[in-house]
Design an enzyme around this catalytic site. Structure first.
Site, PDB file in Angstrom:
ATOM      1  CB  ILE A   1      42.360  38.321  46.039  1.00 65.32           C
ATOM      2  CG1 ILE A   1      42.163  37.969  44.564  1.00 65.32           C
ATOM      3  CG2 ILE A   1      41.138  38.989  46.635  1.00 65.32           C
ATOM      4  CD1 ILE A   1      41.191  36.811  44.326  1.00 65.32           C
ATOM      5  CG  ASP A   2      45.455  38.116  41.735  1.00 61.76           C
ATOM      6  OD1 ASP A   2      44.610  37.309  42.148  1.00 61.76           O
ATOM      7  OD2 ASP A   2      45.317  38.772  40.672  1.00 61.76           O
TER       8      ASP A   2
HETATM    9  O1  F6P Z   1      43.047  40.025  39.898  1.00 60.92           O
HETATM   10  C1  F6P Z   1      42.048  39.457  40.663  1.00 60.92           C
HETATM   11  C2  F6P Z   1      41.394  38.332  39.929  1.00 60.92           C
HETATM   12  O2  F6P Z   1      40.414  37.761  40.781  1.00 60.92           O
HETATM   13  C3  F6P Z   1      42.331  37.255  39.387  1.00 60.92           C
HETATM   14  O3  F6P Z   1      42.765  36.373  40.387  1.00 60.92           O
HETATM   15  C4  F6P Z   1      41.479  36.625  38.325  1.00 60.92           C
HETATM   16  O4  F6P Z   1      42.243  35.999  37.316  1.00 60.92           O
HETATM   17  C5  F6P Z   1      40.732  37.794  37.766  1.00 60.92           C
HETATM   18  O5  F6P Z   1      40.725  38.795  38.770  1.00 60.92           O
HETATM   19  C6  F6P Z   1      39.305  37.474  37.369  1.00 60.92           C
HETATM   20  O6  F6P Z   1      38.754  38.596  36.821  1.00 60.92           O
HETATM   21  P1  F6P Z   1      37.203  38.766  36.482  1.00 60.92           P
HETATM   22  O7  F6P Z   1      36.486  39.036  37.764  1.00 60.92           O
HETATM   23  O8  F6P Z   1      37.171  39.928  35.573  1.00 60.92           O
HETATM   24  O9  F6P Z   1      36.762  37.482  35.879  1.00 60.92           O
END
Ligand code: F6P
Length: 347
Positions: free
Chosen positions: A128-129
């Site tokens: 999504i990033d």
């Molecule tokens: O890389 C996708 C993402 O949603 C980032 O935007 C976010 O910082 C991270 O993953 C969050 O990760 P988790 O689901 O492990 O908290």
């Protein structure tokens, strides 16, 4: 005997993962391959967890969020004997190829395994990033931006009715793609991102400018990777504690920190909405379903023609292949031209 291709999904879940799984499976079955799911990302190869995928398993997947084969942030390079286990289980299962669907971390592991051990792997860019290089866009991004845009639209209602400043914290890790695009689409009055960190003082000045021009409310979109930045040059990050197997710090909390700065400095009532994992959840947009499908077909073609070490990518309107090494070399950050589109509407 038919050749076998494995599919794994690694890192955070993302809208469109199932559409890729469906496309890889359907095309591979059609070209005579057997398809096997590797459960929960690289963990499945470390632990030898597989499951056959046939036509029936991939039916009805287009609208489904998440991943039917599970995911994890397992990094075999960070585990004692992890890489050896990956190679052993790959061989033991009788795999001839692997499709790794993931972002910089999952594909970084794929690139290394290809480079160091000639593992026959191809990649599909997911996140999504939208921070992966060598592709114009990753699947999942469009859905996340749509969700954030809808949230901004809805928050406008409260902001306007109560004369409030509404701070919206969005994901994006070290890049501000989600913030910039949803900020443009939703008409944010200020957008704060890590690549072009405007200061807290400038942010407050923009809000005050709006108020003195007759708008009693403001929408501020802040990307989770932004650090509070001051005219003095000082930068302050919010520390949530915790780190994943790829060394990424857990992000979140900047919205609250920013809101108290804004309220304290301007005196305007300021509220925060953290969109969090809502941005990754649920059904993909049609655009993401189509992109994921095209990536999946390309990945199956790369496997079938033995072009390993490559990743499916979007360039313009065309699906091409690029090397995994190129795709994972550096993050794709928001260029100044894109930030200028958002900032044209600040204040
Ligand atoms: O890389 C996708 C993402 O949603 C980032 O935007 C976010 O910082 C991270 O993953 C969050 O990760 P988790 O689901 O492990 O908290």
């Amino acid at each position: 005997m038919a050749k076998q291709v494995g599919i794994l999904t690694g890192g955070g879940d993302c809208p469109g993962l199932n559409a890729v799984i469906r496309a890889v499976t359907r095309r591979s079955l059609a070209t005579g391959w057997e398809v096997v799911a590797v459960r929960e990302g690289w963990r499945g190869l470390v632990e030898g967890r597989f499951q056959a995928l046939g036509r029936r398993e991939v039916t009805g997947l287009l609208p489904r969020g998440g991943t039917i084969i599970g995911t994890s942030r397992t990094n075999p390079y960070k585990q004692e004997g992890g890489v050896d286990k990956v190679l052993e289980n790959f061989k033991h299962q009788g795999l001839d190829a692997l499709v790794a669907i993931g972002g910089e971390d999952t594909l970084g592991v794929a690139a290394k395994l290809f480079e160091e051990h000639e593992l026959p792997v191809v990649g599909v860019p997911k996140t999504i990033d939208n921070d992966l290089s060598a592709t114009d866009v990753t699947f999942g991004f469009d859905t996340a931006v749509s969700i954030c845009t809808e949230a901004i639209d809805r928050l406008h209602t409260t902001a306007e009715s109560h004369n409030r400043v509404m701070v919206v914290e969005v994901m994006g890790r070290h890049t501000g793609w989600i913030a910039v695009m949803s900020g443009i689409a939703g008409g944010a009055d200020v957008v704060l991102i890590p690549e072009h960190p405007i200061t807290v003082e400038q942010t407050c000045a923009q809000i005050q400018k709006r108020h003195s021009a007759g708008s009693d409310f403001s929408i501020v979109v802040v990307s989770e990777g932004y650090e509070l930045t001051y005219e003095s040059g000082e930068q302050r990050a919010v520390d949530m504690g915790g780190e994943d197997a790829f060394g990424h710090k857990r992000l979140g909390g900047i919205g609250d920190a920013l809101a108290s700065e804004i309220e304290g400095r301007t005196g305007y009532e300021t509220r925060v909405t953290v969109l969090g994992h809502v941005q990754r959840g649920g059904t993909p947009t049609s655009r993401d379903r189509i992109l994921a499908t095209r990536f999946g077909l390309k990945a199956a073609e790369l496997v079938d023609t033995g072009r390993f070490g490559q990743m499916a990518a979007l360039r313009g309107d065309e699906i091409v292949d690029v090397s995994l090494e190129e795709a994972t070399r550096e993050l794709k950050r928001v260029p100044p031209e894109w930030y200028a589109v958002a900032s044209a509407f600040f204040g």
